[in-house]
Design a protein around this motif. Structure first.
Motif, PDB file in Angstrom:
ATOM      1  N   ARG A 150       0.838  -1.192   0.000  1.00  0.00           N
ATOM      2  CA  ARG A 150       0.000   0.000   0.000  1.00  0.00           C
ATOM      3  C   ARG A 150       0.878   1.249   0.000  1.00  0.00           C
ATOM      4  N   GLY A 151       0.510   2.203  -0.833  1.00  0.00           N
ATOM      5  CA  GLY A 151       1.288   3.429  -0.921  1.00  0.00           C
ATOM      6  C   GLY A 151       2.315   3.424  -2.028  1.00  0.00           C
ATOM      7  N   THR A 152       2.413   2.309  -2.792  1.00  0.00           N
ATOM      8  CA  THR A 152       3.385   2.247  -3.888  1.00  0.00           C
ATOM      9  C   THR A 152       3.013   3.276  -4.953  1.00  0.00           C
ATOM     10  N   LYS A 153       3.981   4.148  -5.248  1.00  0.00           N
ATOM     11  CA  LYS A 153       3.714   5.140  -6.292  1.00  0.00           C
ATOM     12  C   LYS A 153       4.131   4.548  -7.619  1.00  0.00           C
ATOM     13  N   SER A 154       3.197   4.576  -8.569  1.00  0.00           N
ATOM     14  CA  SER A 154       3.504   4.010  -9.884  1.00  0.00           C
ATOM     15  C   SER A 154       2.750   4.807 -10.921  1.00  0.00           C
ATOM     16  N   ASN A 155       2.897   4.432 -12.191  1.00  0.00           N
ATOM     17  CA  ASN A 155       2.207   5.167 -13.248  1.00  0.00           C
ATOM     18  C   ASN A 155       0.699   5.072 -13.127  1.00  0.00           C
ATOM     19  N   THR A 156       0.216   3.990 -12.569  1.00  0.00           N
ATOM     20  CA  THR A 156      -1.236   3.871 -12.415  1.00  0.00           C
ATOM     21  C   THR A 156      -1.697   4.354 -11.052  1.00  0.00           C
ATOM     22  N   THR A 157      -0.754   4.519 -10.115  1.00  0.00           N
ATOM     23  CA  THR A 157      -1.130   4.996  -8.770  1.00  0.00           C
ATOM     24  C   THR A 157      -0.204   6.132  -8.376  1.00  0.00           C
ATOM     25  N   PRO A 158      -0.318   7.261  -9.090  1.00  0.00           N
ATOM     26  CA  PRO A 158       0.652   8.350  -8.861  1.00  0.00           C
ATOM     27  C   PRO A 158       0.634   8.890  -7.441  1.00  0.00           C
ATOM     28  N   ARG A 159      -0.503   8.737  -6.755  1.00  0.00           N
ATOM     29  CA  ARG A 159      -0.541   9.229  -5.381  1.00  0.00           C
ATOM     30  C   ARG A 159      -0.374   8.087  -4.383  1.00  0.00           C
ATOM     31  N   GLY A 160       0.109   6.996  -4.867  1.00  0.00           N
ATOM     32  CA  GLY A 160       0.319   5.835  -3.993  1.00  0.00           C
ATOM     33  C   GLY A 160      -0.879   4.903  -4.064  1.00  0.00           C
ATOM     34  N   SER A 161      -0.616   3.609  -4.059  1.00  0.00           N
ATOM     35  CA  SER A 161      -1.713   2.634  -4.179  1.00  0.00           C
ATOM     36  C   SER A 161      -2.553   2.653  -2.914  1.00  0.00           C
ATOM     37  N   THR A 162      -3.841   2.388  -3.081  1.00  0.00           N
ATOM     38  CA  THR A 162      -4.760   2.572  -1.958  1.00  0.00           C
ATOM     39  C   THR A 162      -5.083   1.282  -1.218  1.00  0.00           C
ATOM     40  N   LEU A 163      -4.867   0.156  -1.871  1.00  0.00           N
ATOM     41  CA  LEU A 163      -5.283  -1.102  -1.247  1.00  0.00           C
ATOM     42  C   LEU A 163      -4.113  -1.825  -0.589  1.00  0.00           C
ATOM     43  N   GLU A 164      -4.468  -2.622   0.421  1.00  0.00           N
ATOM     44  CA  GLU A 164      -3.454  -3.504   1.016  1.00  0.00           C
ATOM     45  C   GLU A 164      -3.022  -4.521  -0.032  1.00  0.00           C
ATOM     46  N   ALA A 165      -1.775  -4.953   0.045  1.00  0.00           N
ATOM     47  CA  ALA A 165      -1.264  -5.929  -0.926  1.00  0.00           C
ATOM     48  C   ALA A 165      -1.884  -7.307  -0.695  1.00  0.00           C
ATOM     49  N   LEU A 166      -2.081  -8.016  -1.796  1.00  0.00           N
ATOM     50  CA  LEU A 166      -2.565  -9.396  -1.717  1.00  0.00           C
ATOM     51  C   LEU A 166      -1.410 -10.288  -1.245  1.00  0.00           C
ATOM     52  N   GLN A 167      -1.722 -11.264  -0.403  1.00  0.00           N
ATOM     53  CA  GLN A 167      -0.671 -12.178   0.077  1.00  0.00           C
ATOM     54  C   GLN A 167      -0.765 -13.506  -0.681  1.00  0.00           C
ATOM     55  N   PRO A 168       0.091 -13.709  -1.654  1.00  0.00           N
ATOM     56  CA  PRO A 168      -0.060 -14.918  -2.489  1.00  0.00           C
ATOM     57  C   PRO A 168       0.006 -16.218  -1.678  1.00  0.00           C
ATOM     58  N   LEU A 169       0.804 -16.229  -0.600  1.00  0.00           N
ATOM     59  CA  LEU A 169       0.927 -17.467   0.173  1.00  0.00           C
ATOM     60  C   LEU A 169      -0.365 -17.751   0.929  1.00  0.00           C
ATOM     61  N   SER A 170      -0.956 -16.704   1.506  1.00  0.00           N
ATOM     62  CA  SER A 170      -2.198 -16.896   2.265  1.00  0.00           C
ATOM     63  C   SER A 170      -3.295 -17.405   1.347  1.00  0.00           C
ATOM     64  N   VAL A 171      -3.345 -16.821   0.133  1.00  0.00           N
ATOM     65  CA  VAL A 171      -4.376 -17.252  -0.811  1.00  0.00           C
ATOM     66  C   VAL A 171      -4.173 -18.730  -1.140  1.00  0.00           C
ATOM     67  N   THR A 172      -2.953 -19.078  -1.466  1.00  0.00           N
ATOM     68  CA  THR A 172      -2.675 -20.467  -1.869  1.00  0.00           C
ATOM     69  C   THR A 172      -3.010 -21.426  -0.730  1.00  0.00           C
ATOM     70  N   LEU A 173      -2.638 -21.044   0.471  1.00  0.00           N
ATOM     71  CA  LEU A 173      -2.862 -21.935   1.612  1.00  0.00           C
ATOM     72  C   LEU A 173      -4.339 -22.051   1.971  1.00  0.00           C
ATOM     73  N   GLY A 174      -5.161 -21.178   1.381  1.00  0.00           N
ATOM     74  CA  GLY A 174      -6.582 -21.225   1.703  1.00  0.00           C
ATOM     75  C   GLY A 174      -7.390 -22.060   0.733  1.00  0.00           C
ATOM     76  N   VAL A 175      -6.744 -22.563  -0.309  1.00  0.00           N
ATOM     77  CA  VAL A 175      -7.503 -23.280  -1.336  1.00  0.00           C
ATOM     78  C   VAL A 175      -7.488 -24.787  -1.062  1.00  0.00           C
ATOM     79  N   GLN A 176      -8.621 -25.407  -1.316  1.00  0.00           N
ATOM     80  CA  GLN A 176      -8.746 -26.852  -1.142  1.00  0.00           C
ATOM     81  C   GLN A 176      -7.678 -27.586  -1.957  1.00  0.00           C
ATOM     82  N   ASN A 177      -7.146 -28.673  -1.427  1.00  0.00           N
ATOM     83  CA  ASN A 177      -6.179 -29.534  -2.134  1.00  0.00           C
ATOM     84  C   ASN A 177      -4.775 -28.937  -2.232  1.00  0.00           C
TER      85      ASN A 177
END
Lengths: 323, 725
Positions: A150-177
């Motif tokens: 959150r807050g990363t300044k980029s070409n699409t988020t010039p004032r800093g990104s507004t959302l919390e970052a997605l956690q790829p490990l948490s997502v993966t660990l939450g899926v069946q199988n």
């Protein structure tokens, strides 16, 4: 079938490959890019495991990391954006004899390809997936990705990104199988190699998130962890990885973690302060989709013919029957 | 005859074997049998391991079960009034089947159940019919029913062998079928890609007659021919694949779909099994080679330059012992009656050369006279020697057992069938025509009980040492010379008397009419303290005139206890039997003399050392501590001192980011793991070293001191380098 004596003899004349045999072209990545470390570790794996180039395939989507197949002298499939996993699943089904690897980036996997990612975990097909997570779209010159902090300044988020970052490990660990989840950082080569190796040896969908530096677009973002070994937590376990003495001298912050403990793995994955490095979760008992689909029947020409005939017969009009 | 002589006539009989005087009666009367047999006059009244059911289509696990255990399992959840009725009917039917099979009936369990029901209730009985239907539903298994008779061992072993073969060959067979399909696929794909497959005529043939007119096959052929991919199968590879396919299809070791009629692997004698094996060896070698080539071809791994030479070196007919694992095992069933010297020689040849054959040697008579008559009786020479000799060969699986014990030994039989190598199964059937009125089961069990035919197993795959390979566990009370049983009888005052009695060889031989001359019945009036249990006399071994006479308790047809004395010649044979058993015990780790000696030595040494216990401990203590201390000393290895002014890289930590190699690739280069090192510090400037250190993402480059003191801007560079010291 058991090993025959002739087969034992054949092993004597097995081909031996050098690291150079897996190299193809000069990587076009920026100097200092973490992708280079991943490439070196994977090439080392291929050499050490004696993978035959013609029996190995690297599949990717779109992005910096997805240029990976170009630099491997094996089969490769540079696919379309977000679709590395479906392509790899097709390869796996059609050619069960190949070693299938997937290289995907945070944009490719966690944004446009997120639906495929979730279902690929659930299918648990035997392949090794490397998520090169540099938290930014680099190939298109700096746009925020789902994993950008959150807050990363980029070409699409010039004032800093507004959302919390997605956690790829948490997502993966939450899926069946889910059957294998590990995390590595590109700047500890020994550990990266050991994790890549463990992922390759796991039968099932081995998901490795590799924290990767982008010196071009997010040059400083990983510095606190890069320069302070205490902020890296090395996961160790007799059924996981055992760090070497040399590594332990630098990375003294080590944690005993049983890879079969899913709840603990989820806790570790959601820690944003420390980077846990090692095998978070492993369950070799989860069945692979391709094995579940195996009915043991041999696809002889007769079987295929009779199956087709039976299908065609459903649509055939029988004059006698009609009359 | 004087009074003295009459008194001593039992002694005279013992020494000479000649009965003199009237008081010693011959044991020829019918129905006289060892006292411990008294309870087993009617076996059909007992629920025991027989009859057996050879389970049909048993996929995995056990392929043989006792009828009684099948019935028990079926009745597990029977409860309530209906359950009790089912239980009563089931047990009644089971008993009837036992009676029928004892009378020689054969057939499947289902058929025998029907017959038994008809015998139990000749008129229709609705509740029995209902129970029968329910029982059949619960049994879930069917198969041939076998009683313990002369045919049983062969049928049982054949069944176990066939079961093991099925388990093992199923996977090989489907593997061969897979290889055939995959190889054919390669040829088919090549044909489909060939020029010939794209001619208008063959394209037309693929579409079929109905829609044939809708296409312009000339045009299609022109188009497709242009798209033919390059690289048809090389002629050498095609012919190799064709040869391999022909070899796989012509093999006769497995019944594969569309293959040739397979060979027989069941033989009635060693000579023909050996002959068949020799005939097939060349074919086996060719087949093993074809399988290897097929796998390589399918894998795309056949490289002519390497593999052609390798297969040429191997030669056409070479077959390694390990390759035998690919093929079905042979089964040879022989009877000791038919065991000629030549046959025996061939048997040993099979075992010694490790051929994959399972050999059942069945003896029906273990008390037969020896081939060489030397005066002593020498029981069981032929039947017993084979198994002992086979153990000496070291890698033969050996199982010796009486038929009565076979149901208990089914795990061992299974291991024997799965063992990758020769196996010898020596079985005593108990069907001895001279054992008057004793059922084969009882005779066989008594032979094992009396150590006349001990059970043992030797499994070379179970481990490296005798302790894990050899077992005597199936024998009754294996730690004793003779098993002890309590004999309860009623004395003259009608009081119950229980005494411990050993069952010895003398008891066993007493069942056999051929040896009646060695026994003499002592009338009740002459019973006195000189008549001692046989086991005591066996241990005495005194010379001169015996003060005790070995007596064996027997019962007559009316179950009255009798005492029978034994002559010295038979007693000697019993001693020999016991000694043979003791040597088996030693192999099995029971009363082992090596162990006893070692223990005695250790005890003696400990006794010698005892007075100086303390000083010894004091000497030992530092020595014991030293291994733990050693690493502590060795661990802090003096860190290798690097000259502070030499530049270096912590190579194992390099993350291959190319920063340094792009600054100067003659100074920095990658090693075999694609990690950077300094190959030539003089190939560049100190400035480059410092810049590389600054650019390095993981800060592992240490520039050291400048080599060239005249390099410009040195002072500033040294300051920058300070961060990387």
């Amino acid at each position: 079938m058991n090993m025959l004596a002739t087969e034992c003899l054949l092993e004597l004349c097995e081909e031996r490959h050098e690291l150079e045999d897996y190299q193809s072209g000069v990587p076009r990545w920026c100097s200092g890019c973490g992708d280079n470390a991943i490439l070196a570790a994977v090439q080392r794996l291929c050499r050490d495991e004696g993978l035959r180039p013609e029996k190995t395939v690297f599949v990717s989507g779109i992005g910096c990391s997805s240029r990976f197949p170009h630099y491997m002298r094996t089969y490769g499939f540079h696919g379309i954006h977000g679709r590395a996993l479906p392509v790899a699943e097709g390869v796996r089904l059609a050619r069960p004899d190949l070693n299938v690897f997937v290289n995907t980036g945070d944009g490719d996997c966690c944004s446009i390809g997120a639906a495929h990612w979730i279902h690929a975990i659930r299918y648990n097909m035997n392949m090794t997936v490397f998520l090169h997570d540099n938290q930014i779209y680099g190939l298109t010159k700096m746009q925020a990705s789902p994993t950008s902090p959150r807050g990363t300044k980029s070409n699409t988020t010039p004032r800093g990104s507004t959302l919390e970052a997605l956690q790829p490990l948490s997502v993966t660990l939450g899926v069946q199988n889910v059957s294998f989840v590990a995390q590595a950082v590109d700047w500890i080569p020994e550990n990266l190699y050991e994790i890549v190796k463990a992922a390759y040896h796991h039968k099932g969908f081995s998901f490795v998130r590799i924290v990767q530096r982008c010196p071009e677009w997010l040059p400083k973002v990983w510095d606190p962890w890069l320069h302070d070994p205490q902020r890296i937590t090395i996961l160790r376990h007799e059924r996981g990885l055992q760090p070497s003495a040399a590594l332990s001298q630098v990375y003294r912050n080590q944690l005993e973690h049983d890879p079969s403990n899913l709840n603990r793995a989820r806790e570790l994955a959601s820690d944003t302060d420390q980077i846990p490095v090692g095998i978070l979760y492993r369950d070799p008992s989860v069945p692979c989709y391709e094995d579940l689909r195996q009915n043991g029947k041999l696809h002889t020409p007769e079987l295929i013919r009779s199956g087709l005939e039976a299908e065609f017969d459903k649509f055939t009009v029988w004059p006698q029957a009609a009359g | 005859m004087t009074m003295q002589a009459e008194l001593e006539s039992p002694v005279a009989f013992h020494i000479t074997g000649k009965r003199s005087g009237a008081e010693l009666a011959p044991v020829t009367e019918r129905g006289l049998r060892p006292a411990l047999f008294a309870r087993y006059r009617d076996l059909t009244a007992l629920r025991y391991d027989f009859p057996l059911v050879l389970l049909k289509d048993a996929r995995d696990g056990e392929c043989v079960a006792a009828l009684s255990s099948l019935v028990d399992k079926a009745l597990e959840d029977a409860s309530g009034t209906a359950g009790e009725r089912l239980r009563a009917h089931a047990l009644r039917l089971e008993r009837e089947i036992r009676v029928m099979t004892a009378a020689g009936a054969t057939g499947s369990l289902g058929a025998l159940l029907e017959q038994a029901a008809r015998r139990v209730a000749p008129a229709a009985d609705a509740s029995l019919t209902e129970s029968l239907a329910s029982l059949r539903g619960k049994l879930k298994a069917d198969g041939e029913v076998l009683d313990c008779d002369v045919r049983m061992p062969v049928r049982l072993i054949e069944h176990a062998w066939a079961h093991a073969q099925r388990e093992r060959t199923d996977s090989v067979r489907s593997d061969i079928e897979r290889l055939i399909v995959k190889l054919s696929d390669i040829l088919l794909a090549d044909t489909a890609r060939s020029e010939g497959a794209r001619t208008p005529a063959s394209l037309k043939a693929t579409v079929g007659s109905i829609h044939g007119d809708l296409f312009d096959f000339e045009a299609m052929s022109r188009l497709l021919k242009r798209a033919v991919p390059a690289g048809a199968l090389a002629p050498g590879r095609r012919s190799r694949i064709e040869r391999t396919l022909a070899e796989l299809r012509a093999q006769r070791f497995y019944a594969v779909a569309g293959g040739t009629e397979p060979y027989a692997f069941r033989f009635g004698d060693c000579a023909s099994a050996l002959l068949a094996f020799r005939d097939r060896v060349a074919g086996m070698a060719r087949f093993a080679r074809a399988v290897t080539i097929a796998r390589l071809e399918i894998d795309g791994g056949y490289s002519e330059e390497r593999h052609d030479a390798l297969f040429a070196q191997l030669g056409e007919n070479r077959l390694d012992l390990r390759d035998l694992a690919l093929f079905p095992d042979y089964l040879v069933c022989i009877n000791t009656r038919a065991l000629s010297a030549t046959e025996q020689g061939e048997l040993m040849e099979i075992l010694a050369s490790g051929l994959p054959m399972k050999i059942l040697v069945q003896s029906d008579d273990i008390l037969e006279p020896p081939l060489v008559q030397t005066g002593h009786l020498a029981f069981g020479t032929r039947s017993r020697q084979l198994a002992s000799m086979a153990i000496g060969l070291n890698d033969v699986f050996v199982l010796q057992s009486a038929s009565s014990n076979l149901p208990r030994a089914r795990e061992q039989i299974r291991s024997a069938m799965q063992y990758r190598g020769p196996a010898l199964l020596s079985v005593f059937s108990g069907a001895n025509p001279h054992a008057d009125g004793v059922r084969p089961y009882l005779n066989a069990a008594a032979a094992m009980e009396s150590r006349a035919f001990p059970a043992f197993g030797y499994d070379p795959s179970a481990g490296k040492d005798w302790a894990s390979r050899f077992t005597l566990a199936d024998n009754p009370q294996p730690e004793r010379d003779w098993p002890l049983h309590v004999l309860t009888h009623e004395d003259a005052e009608h009081q119950s008397v229980a005494e411990e009695t050993a069952f010895t060889l003398l008891d066993y031989v007493a069942c056999d009419g051929r040896f009646a001359d060695h026994y003499a019945k002592v009338p009740r009036a002459a019973w006195n303290e000189t008549l001692a249990p046989a086991s005591e006399c066996l241990d005495a071994g005194a010379r001169g005139l015996p003060d005790k006479l070995p007596s064996v308790p027997m019962v007559d047809a009316d179950d009255r206890l009798q005492k029978v004395i034994v002559d010295e010649r038979l007693l000697r044979e019993a001693v020999r039997c016991r000694d043979l058993w003791r040597s088996l015990q030693e192999l099995g780790g029971i009363h082992n003399s090596h162990v006893a000696n070692a223990l005695a030595r250790a005890a003696a040494e400990a006794k010698l050392a005892a007075p100086q216990a303390e000083p010894v401990a004091a000497v030992v203590a530092p020595a014991a501590a030293s291994p733990a201390a050693a690493p502590a000393v060795a661990a802090p290895e003096p860190a290798q001192e690097r000259p502070a002014d030499e530049p270096y890289i912590e190579t194992p930590r390099c993350s291959t980011c190319n920063e340094c190699t792009q600054i100067n690739n003659r100074m920095f280069a990658y090693d075999e793991n694609q990690q950077a090192r300094i190959v030539d510090a003089t190939a560049g400037t100190f400035r480059q070293l410092v810049e590389a250190a600054e650019a390095c993402q993981v800060a592992i480059i240490h520039p050291g001191k400048p080599k060239n003191p005249d390099e410009p801007g040195l002072e500033e560079l040294l300051q920058r380098a300070e961060a990387f010291r």
